[in-house]
Design an enzyme around this catalytic site. Structure first.
Site, PDB file in Angstrom:
ATOM      1  N   LYS A  80       4.570 -10.217 -18.729  1.00  0.00           N
ATOM      2  CA  LYS A  80       4.144  -8.969 -19.336  1.00  0.00           C
ATOM      3  C   LYS A  80       2.745  -9.148 -19.976  1.00  0.00           C
ATOM      4  O   LYS A  80       1.788  -8.222 -19.502  1.00  0.00           O
ATOM      5  CB  LYS A  80       4.997  -8.180 -20.303  1.00  0.00           C
ATOM      6  CG  LYS A  80       6.428  -7.745 -19.728  1.00  0.00           C
ATOM      7  CD  LYS A  80       6.199  -6.246 -19.135  1.00  0.00           C
ATOM      8  CE  LYS A  80       6.746  -6.480 -17.638  1.00  0.00           C
ATOM      9  NZ  LYS A  80       7.932  -7.011 -17.035  1.00  0.00           N
ATOM     10  N   GLU A 104      -0.115 -10.084 -17.123  1.00  0.00           N
ATOM     11  CA  GLU A 104       0.042  -9.192 -15.978  1.00  0.00           C
ATOM     12  C   GLU A 104      -0.858  -7.687 -16.699  1.00  0.00           C
ATOM     13  O   GLU A 104      -1.526  -7.334 -15.911  1.00  0.00           O
ATOM     14  CB  GLU A 104       1.476  -8.705 -15.832  1.00  0.00           C
ATOM     15  CG  GLU A 104       1.910  -7.518 -14.999  1.00  0.00           C
ATOM     16  CD  GLU A 104       3.300  -7.383 -14.694  1.00  0.00           C
ATOM     17  OE1 GLU A 104       3.838  -7.518 -15.594  1.00  0.00           O
ATOM     18  OE2 GLU A 104       3.414  -6.680 -13.567  1.00  0.00           O
ATOM     19  N   LYS A 133       3.389  -2.320  -7.506  1.00  0.00           N
ATOM     20  CA  LYS A 133       4.928  -2.252  -7.751  1.00  0.00           C
ATOM     21  C   LYS A 133       5.877  -2.843  -6.934  1.00  0.00           C
ATOM     22  O   LYS A 133       6.711  -3.907  -7.282  1.00  0.00           O
ATOM     23  CB  LYS A 133       5.420  -0.701  -7.943  1.00  0.00           C
ATOM     24  CG  LYS A 133       6.839  -0.422  -8.275  1.00  0.00           C
ATOM     25  CD  LYS A 133       6.762  -0.670  -9.898  1.00  0.00           C
ATOM     26  CE  LYS A 133       8.097  -0.747 -10.529  1.00  0.00           C
ATOM     27  NZ  LYS A 133       8.210  -1.098 -11.822  1.00  0.00           N
ATOM     28  N   HIS A 158       6.206 -32.867 -24.582  1.00  0.00           N
ATOM     29  CA  HIS A 158       5.932 -33.483 -23.422  1.00  0.00           C
ATOM     30  C   HIS A 158       4.694 -33.247 -22.751  1.00  0.00           C
ATOM     31  O   HIS A 158       4.525 -33.379 -21.651  1.00  0.00           O
ATOM     32  CB  HIS A 158       6.905 -33.388 -22.653  1.00  0.00           C
ATOM     33  CG  HIS A 158       8.331 -33.711 -23.329  1.00  0.00           C
ATOM     34  ND1 HIS A 158       8.859 -35.054 -23.560  1.00  0.00           N
ATOM     35  CD2 HIS A 158       9.462 -32.903 -23.904  1.00  0.00           C
ATOM     36  CE1 HIS A 158       9.788 -35.163 -24.102  1.00  0.00           C
ATOM     37  NE2 HIS A 158      10.506 -34.076 -24.372  1.00  0.00           N
ATOM     38  N   ASN A 162       0.770  -0.348   5.893  1.00  0.00           N
ATOM     39  CA  ASN A 162       1.275  -1.045   4.919  1.00  0.00           C
ATOM     40  C   ASN A 162       1.750  -2.157   5.521  1.00  0.00           C
ATOM     41  O   ASN A 162       3.011  -2.242   6.396  1.00  0.00           O
ATOM     42  CB  ASN A 162       2.052  -0.349   3.874  1.00  0.00           C
ATOM     43  CG  ASN A 162       2.872  -1.258   2.854  1.00  0.00           C
ATOM     44  OD1 ASN A 162       1.978  -2.311   2.520  1.00  0.00           O
ATOM     45  ND2 ASN A 162       3.971  -1.064   2.540  1.00  0.00           N
ATOM     46  N   GLY A 163       1.433  -3.542   5.291  1.00  0.00           N
ATOM     47  CA  GLY A 163       2.014  -4.732   5.665  1.00  0.00           C
ATOM     48  C   GLY A 163       0.775  -5.658   6.231  1.00  0.00           C
ATOM     49  O   GLY A 163      -0.168  -5.508   5.917  1.00  0.00           O
ATOM     50  N   GLU A 166       9.277 -13.826 -20.121  1.00  0.00           N
ATOM     51  CA  GLU A 166       9.152 -12.402 -19.886  1.00  0.00           C
ATOM     52  C   GLU A 166       7.884 -11.848 -20.666  1.00  0.00           C
ATOM     53  O   GLU A 166       6.882 -11.185 -20.137  1.00  0.00           O
ATOM     54  CB  GLU A 166      10.422 -11.685 -19.929  1.00  0.00           C
ATOM     55  CG  GLU A 166      10.064 -10.119 -19.902  1.00  0.00           C
ATOM     56  CD  GLU A 166       9.859  -9.820 -18.263  1.00  0.00           C
ATOM     57  OE1 GLU A 166       9.725 -10.576 -17.399  1.00  0.00           O
ATOM     58  OE2 GLU A 166       9.626  -8.716 -18.195  1.00  0.00           O
ATOM     59  N   CYS A 185       0.705  -1.257   0.004  1.00  0.00           N
ATOM     60  CA  CYS A 185       0.098  -0.011   0.043  1.00  0.00           C
ATOM     61  C   CYS A 185       0.958   1.138  -0.008  1.00  0.00           C
ATOM     62  O   CYS A 185       2.211   1.277   0.361  1.00  0.00           O
ATOM     63  CB  CYS A 185      -0.849  -0.061   1.295  1.00  0.00           C
ATOM     64  SG  CYS A 185      -1.989  -1.498   1.343  1.00  0.00           S
ATOM     65  N   ARG A 205       1.505   1.686  -5.673  1.00  0.00           N
ATOM     66  CA  ARG A 205       1.926   0.611  -4.761  1.00  0.00           C
ATOM     67  C   ARG A 205       0.643  -0.173  -4.291  1.00  0.00           C
ATOM     68  O   ARG A 205       0.670  -1.147  -3.681  1.00  0.00           O
ATOM     69  CB  ARG A 205       2.260   1.232  -3.504  1.00  0.00           C
ATOM     70  CG  ARG A 205       3.549   1.901  -3.807  1.00  0.00           C
ATOM     71  CD  ARG A 205       4.196   2.630  -2.383  1.00  0.00           C
ATOM     72  NE  ARG A 205       4.409   1.479  -1.429  1.00  0.00           N
ATOM     73  CZ  ARG A 205       5.792   0.862  -1.430  1.00  0.00           C
ATOM     74  NH1 ARG A 205       6.580   1.235  -2.161  1.00  0.00           N
ATOM     75  NH2 ARG A 205       5.888   0.033  -0.584  1.00  0.00           N
ATOM     76  N   TRP A 263      -3.944  -1.855  -1.461  1.00  0.00           N
ATOM     77  CA  TRP A 263      -3.851  -2.950  -1.918  1.00  0.00           C
ATOM     78  C   TRP A 263      -4.052  -4.293  -0.847  1.00  0.00           C
ATOM     79  O   TRP A 263      -3.566  -4.395  -0.056  1.00  0.00           O
ATOM     80  CB  TRP A 263      -2.331  -3.385  -2.435  1.00  0.00           C
ATOM     81  CG  TRP A 263      -2.396  -4.392  -3.407  1.00  0.00           C
ATOM     82  CD1 TRP A 263      -2.452  -4.745  -4.730  1.00  0.00           C
ATOM     83  CD2 TRP A 263      -1.989  -5.887  -2.906  1.00  0.00           C
ATOM     84  NE1 TRP A 263      -2.381  -5.770  -5.132  1.00  0.00           N
ATOM     85  CE2 TRP A 263      -2.112  -6.734  -4.316  1.00  0.00           C
ATOM     86  CE3 TRP A 263      -1.885  -6.605  -1.745  1.00  0.00           C
ATOM     87  CZ2 TRP A 263      -1.859  -8.296  -3.978  1.00  0.00           C
ATOM     88  CZ3 TRP A 263      -1.456  -7.962  -1.806  1.00  0.00           C
ATOM     89  CH2 TRP A 263      -1.543  -8.611  -2.850  1.00  0.00           C
TER      90      TRP A 263
HETATM   91  C1  AGP Z   1       7.124  -7.162 -13.537  1.00  0.00           C
HETATM   92  O1  AGP Z   1       6.516  -6.616 -14.434  1.00  0.00           O
HETATM   93  C2  AGP Z   1       6.396  -7.510 -12.234  1.00  0.00           C
HETATM   94  N1  AGP Z   1       5.464  -6.321 -11.783  1.00  0.00           N
HETATM   95  C3  AGP Z   1       6.926  -8.139 -11.018  1.00  0.00           C
HETATM   96  O2  AGP Z   1       7.047  -9.517 -11.598  1.00  0.00           O
HETATM   97  C4  AGP Z   1       8.294  -7.791 -10.501  1.00  0.00           C
HETATM   98  O3  AGP Z   1       9.430  -8.127 -11.285  1.00  0.00           O
HETATM   99  C5  AGP Z   1       8.373  -8.704  -9.205  1.00  0.00           C
HETATM  100  O4  AGP Z   1       7.590  -8.414  -8.389  1.00  0.00           O
HETATM  101  C6  AGP Z   1       9.925  -8.606  -8.664  1.00  0.00           C
HETATM  102  O5  AGP Z   1       9.966  -7.039  -8.081  1.00  0.00           O
HETATM  103  P1  AGP Z   1      11.567  -6.627  -7.597  1.00  0.00           P
HETATM  104  O6  AGP Z   1      12.475  -6.650  -9.000  1.00  0.00           O
HETATM  105  O7  AGP Z   1      11.402  -5.239  -7.130  1.00  0.00           O
HETATM  106  O8  AGP Z   1      11.953  -7.499  -6.684  1.00  0.00           O
END
Ligand code: AGP
Length: 527
Positions: A424, A427, A522, A443, A90-91, A420, A2, A27, A66
């Site tokens: 992306k 996500e 993030k 497989h 936050n936590g 990746e 958050c 966040r 969040w």
């Molecule tokens: C990537 O697009 C993501 N939002 C996510 O996978 C991110 O890379 C992951 O949470 C790790 O974050 P960090 O590199 O800050 O540890």
């Protein structure tokens, strides 16, 4: 996960609230609220919320949520107010149910946070630092807290295992979960350590047990925190990749290079950073073993060295795994965009990623920077060649994906691109997209392929001939194959930029906000 912002000073509260909430919105963004003597909170986006706010008194505390405990609802939004105490958190508090049972309050929310406010109200003493001293050890879990007590002109704070910073100004002070929340007003800050608590006033800050604290100064480019002419942060950050190549490659990695060349190293990372770990493995051939951070505690043996990759340096899974490796005697190297992060503080060697502030939830330029680090590690610093590759990725025409099933495939280092690309894509678009090593299809996964399938095939030089065979196999099952074609020289860098644009474009086309994908945040500071 958050965002927190609190302010005390002479500026217009509404201006600071607006800027601060927008800055920490990445966040968490399912609900929002503030307390300035009045408790105002609601579900929904910060922009919609702010349209209704006409004035804000100072001091205030504010929050973007969040959800962890309790659904997304106005009651569960922060701040939470119990008796004389209003706070944002936050936590997560693991023992909140047990604590609730012992307290004589009627609960308004389903959150784990409300109980913190109740405890602080229950044990409220004239000297509130004493109250914090008593209550904080009762909490099992993680917290960054900003607290206002009725009739008290200060903002109190406390931190354990999730980030919290003080912004130190002239005649004003801030408390926030990220630097960007106060950077237009002051670039002097103090990153709080685990277990610390205290308060801010207009002209004063007190951190219990820490005296003679000298704030640090942020020297980076604050413009990075603004979108400028780009419609989204993500698109801006994708384009910035052209400029970051020299700055990322300018980092001196000679000291850690020797360690990589001679030692066996476990790499710990999450999400996109985990993919970068595999890139490093494929590219360098070093004796390194990538692990998903949240799984590492179950797989760890007796590591001598661990290498943690985290753009934020605050990912709790990565931090916990590193802590456990340290307990086993491992030495820690970290690669992070925030050299003053929690992860950096835990590390024996810190390599700055040097990618500049990244706001979009999707990691883009920080991923490219992680890949460039791997090149730097093997002494490859062809800035011109890499920039050209990035440019090709920026300029290549995109194709359109329309089928209900989407797969990303590749062999060797191209499989990293597939992972990746799929991450992306799902996500940002919320459409299921899966990655497989191309040779693994027969497989099992091959049975999924038919005319309702789009396939994005990465065909860089490594393993290309065999990959083409696999491509024909999926084509023969009716799949609609899209080849990602670039010149061999730094194919992976061009394809990286391309796959980011592909996800961004489809998200925008399908009406999704690429900067704020649903359910995500993030920096992931909860387990
Ligand atoms: C990537 O697009 C993501 N939002 C996510 O996978 C991110 O890379 C992951 O949470 C790790 O974050 P960090 O590199 O800050 O540890």
């Amino acid at each position: 996960m958050c965002g927190i912002i609190g302010y005390i000073g002479d500026r217009d509260g509404l201006e600071i609230l607006k800027y601060g909430l927008k800055a920490v919105e990445y966040r968490g963004y399912d609900s929002v609220g503030y307390y300035d003597g009045r408790l105002v909170k609601d579900v929904g986006k910060v922009d919609d919320f702010l349209k209704k706010v006409k004035d804000v008194k100072v001091p205030f505390i504010a929050h973007t949520r969040w959800a962890t405990h309790g659904k997304v609802s106005a009651e569960n939004a922060h701040p939470h107010k119990v008796g004389k105490i209003a706070l944002v958190h936050n936590g997560t508090i693991e023992n909140y149910k047990a604590l609730k049972e012992k307290l004589p309050y009627e609960w308004k929310s389903e959150t784990d946070t409300e109980v913190i406010a109740a405890l602080l109200d229950y044990y409220n003493e004239e000297d509130f630092l004493k109250t914090l001293e008593k209550v904080l050890p009762m909490l099992k879990g993680t917290y960054a807290l900003a607290i206002i007590r009725e009739g008290d002109p200060r903002i109190y704070f406390a931190k354990k295992d999730t980030p919290l910073l003080l912004g130190i100004g002239e005649g004003e002070n801030f408390v926030a979960s990220d630097l960007v929340a106060f950077l237009p007003y002051t670039n002097r800050y103090i990153r709080l350590e685990d277990g610390e608590y205290g308060y801010i006033e207009r002209d004063k800050y007190v951190i219990k047990g820490r005296e003679n604290i000298r704030p640090q100064t942020f020297e980076g480019d604050i413009k990075a925190a603004f979108k400028g002419e780009f419609p989204t942060f993500m698109l801006k950050e994708i384009h910035e990749q052209l400029d970051i190549v020299p700055q990322v490659l300018s980092v001196d990695v000679s000291e850690v290079r020797e360690i990589f060349q001679t030692q066996e190293i476990d790499i710990i990372a999450a999400g996109t950073s985990y993919h970068a770990a595999w890139y490093l493995r494929y590219l360098t051939g070093f004796n390194v073993h990538p692990y998903v951070a949240s799984e590492y505690p179950y797989l760890m043996r007796e590591p001598k060295w661990v290498f943690a990759i985290s753009q934020s340096g605050e990912t709790i899974d990565t931090i916990k795994a590193v802590k456990q490796a340290k307990q086993k005697g491992a030495k820690v190297i970290s690669l992070t965009n925030y050299v003053s992060s929690t992860l950096a503080a835990l590390s024996d060697y810190v390599v700055p990623l040097n990618a500049g502030i990244e706001i979009g939830v999707a990691a883009t330029k920080t991923f490219l920077a992680q890949l460039l680090f791997a090149h730097n590690l093997i002494g490859d610093k062809d800035i011109k060649g890499m920039k050209e590759a990035v440019r090709r990725g920026l300029e290549a025409p995109l194709f359109e994906l329309t089928k209900p099933k989407i797969f990303f495939l590749g062999r060797g280092i191209n499989y990293v691109l597939a992972m990746e690309g799929a991450l992306k894509f799902k996500e940002l678009t919320y459409v299921p997209a899966e990655a497989f090593p191309a040779g693994e299809m027969k497989h099992g996964p091959l049975s999924l392929f038919d005319k309702d399938t789009d396939v994005v095939f990465f065909l860089g030089p490594q393993g290309r001939e065999l990959a083409k065979v696999n491509m024909e196999e999926v084509r023969a099952r009716g799949a609609n194959v899209h080849e990602v074609i670039f010149p061999d020289k730094y194919y992976e860098l061009s394809a990286t930029v391309f796959l980011q644009r592909l996800a961004h474009e489809h998200a925008v086309r399908w009406g999704k906000d690429p900067d704020k994908p649903r359910h995500l945040a993030k920096s992931v500071t909860v387990e």
